[in-house]
Enzyme design. Structure first.
Site, mmCIF file in Angstrom:
data_model
loop_
_atom_site.group_PDB
_atom_site.id
_atom_site.type_symbol
_atom_site.label_atom_id
_atom_site.label_comp_id
_atom_site.label_asym_id
_atom_site.label_seq_id
_atom_site.Cartn_x
_atom_site.Cartn_y
_atom_site.Cartn_z
ATOM 1 N NE ARG A 83 -4.647 10.621 0.221
ATOM 2 C CZ ARG A 83 -5.778 9.908 0.200
ATOM 3 N NH1 ARG A 83 -6.769 10.196 1.038
ATOM 4 N NH2 ARG A 83 -5.921 8.919 -0.642
ATOM 5 C CE LYS B 161 0.033 0.611 -3.325
ATOM 6 N NZ LYS B 161 -1.388 1.024 -3.332
#
Length: 463
Positions: free
Chosen positions: A313, A239
């Protein structure tokens, strides 16, 4: 403590709620000194405006607070909570009823929350004499659950690492007389949780799965799964610094599950509660998972890593597969999963996904009554092909970039089969700017509405 314990003191300062409709009558009944002060202050009963009224001796005669009148486009039942952030220290009482007394008292408690772990100076907070008509024990249980969750999320990652989050879960389980099982490090591979292991193996603190149950074995099974990414660098798909700053909150799903579990156990709801927390740090090292890697899952589906920043996830997939093996009546998962959800609905309105229509209607109903807003988005089946992989059963990241929250939910859906009703919440777990009942910083979203739903469905239990 936001509430004054014991008999109400005679000098508790009265708070009078006023609307444009009620103000003329209330103003006419004020003592002369207070009436002159209100006039000189140009007080008008606009929503959220407050005024401390003096008495003839220079003390506090009372407090005026404006509420929405009729008609109003929106009436915020948490608005009275603002008083807990603007009044000086002291003891106060409601002299008349706000729009919703129970939610007003809860909002007072939620607004009074302070994260002061790292501060020497503590605020002198106002205390509220609990209105007689509220269930104070229930409100305190809800506020305690929210406080637990907020404290966990607000704590920076150097102090809220996988060890610390595990300790918080184990401590909560022990507080209510049950024991948590923890599967850690390479034992995750032995116990068939390969995705949790793959995501967390690069970190200094090993990945783990916390699992605890509470309540009678023959009660309805309710299972909570919470994403516990203690810090998310994004992995090798790193990020930018602006996207990494708030990533201490990426364990907000686990904090939400623990907050809700606290509410359920504190109020003794008659359910068989199970809590599953996959806990990792998505770090960067020589052992980090790579884009295009393929890993097996507990469910048996192979997963291609389309993006290492779609790690949440993956750990949820193994935990959901385990939860699903038990075929619970209700299965809820909570995760700070996608920026797409925030782009669609903003920070205050988490989307939820379920194929169970009666449950969806109940969630919407209790979201409104609990003032814990959510919005249903579809598990749009035509988008399922967006997460197909050319070399594996499924990819963790849809290449198109469209419908990111929906495709993430569809990914999770692949790992749920036996549960009677499953719901996924894509939460933000943060309040960017302070609102009544919601101070700036960590927020526990959707836990109160699910508690209300469970209490309505199964009964209040025996606290």
């Amino acid at each position: 403590m936001p509430f004054f314990e014991g008999p109400a003191p005679a000098d508790a300062v009265p708070i009078t709620f006023v609307t444009p409709q009620s103000w003329p009558e209330i103003k006419a009944a004020l003592p002369a000194v207070a009436a002159h002060f209100a006039a000189a202050s140009k007080f008008e009963p606009t929503p959220g405006r407050s005024l401390i009224l003096p008495d003839a001796d220079g003390g506090f005669a009372g407090v005026l607070f404006g509420l929405e009148g009729h008609p109003a486009h929106f009436r915020d039942p948490f608005l009275p909570g603002k008083l807990a952030s603007v009044l000086p220290g002291g003891v106060y009482r409601f002299s008349n009823a706000p729009h919703d007394t129970a939610l007003a008292a809860l909002a007072w408690a939620l607004t009074a929350y302070r994260f002061d772990r790292y501060k020497k100076k503590k605020d002198d907070l106002p205390q509220l004499v609990p209105p007689r008509e509220i269930d104070l024990a229930r409100i305190k249980a809800l506020a305690a659950g929210v406080t637990l969750g907020r404290d966990l999320i607000n704590t920076p990652a150097n102090d809220m690492d996988p060890d610390a989050l595990e300790t918080a879960a184990v401590t909560l389980a022990a507080q209510f007389g049950t024991e948590a099982a923890v599967t850690i490090g390479d034992d995750l591979l032995k116990e068939n949780f390969p995705l949790i292991h793959a995501v967390g193996r690069a970190a200094a603190k090993p990945p783990r799965l916390v699992d605890f149950s509470w309540g009678p074995d023959d009660a309805p099974k309710v299972t909570l799964v919470g994403k516990g990414v203690c810090f998310d660098t994004g992995g090798l798909d790193i990020k930018p610094s602006s996207g990494m700053y708030l990533m201490k909150k990426d364990m907000g799903g686990a904090a939400t599950a623990l907050a809700l579990a606290h509410m359920i156990m504190a109020r003794g709801l008659p359910v068989r509660l199970r809590v599953l927390l996959p806990i990792v740090e998505n770090a960067i090292s020589a052992d980090a998972m790579r884009p295009s890697d393929v890993y097996p899952s507990r469910k048996g589906l192979s997963v291609e890593v389309g993006n290492t920043d779609a790690e949440g996830r993956m750990i949820l997939a193994d935990a959901l597969a385990l939860a699903d093996e038990d075929a619970p009546e209700l299965l809820f998962d909570f995760a700070t999963l996608t920026g797409a959800a925030r782009a669609a609905l903003g920070p205050d309105l988490p989307p939820f996904y379920t194929e169970n229509e009666p449950l969806a209607a109940a969630i919407a109903e209790h979201a409104a009554t609990a003032n814990d807003p959510v919005w249903r988005l579809p598990l749009w089946q035509p988008y399922d092909k967006m997460i197909d992989s050319k070399i594996a059963d499924i990819t963790n990241n849809a290449a198109s970039g469209f419908a990111g929250s929906i495709t993430a939910a569809l990914f999770l859906k692949r790992f749920v089969e036996k549960s009677r009703a499953w719901t996924h919440f894509d939460i933000y777990a943060w309040t960017p700017s302070a609102k009544p009942g919601r101070p700036e910083g960590a927020e526990v979203q959707v836990a109160r509405l699910i508690f209300d739903l469970l209490e309505s469905r199964y009964g209040t239990g025996a606290p």
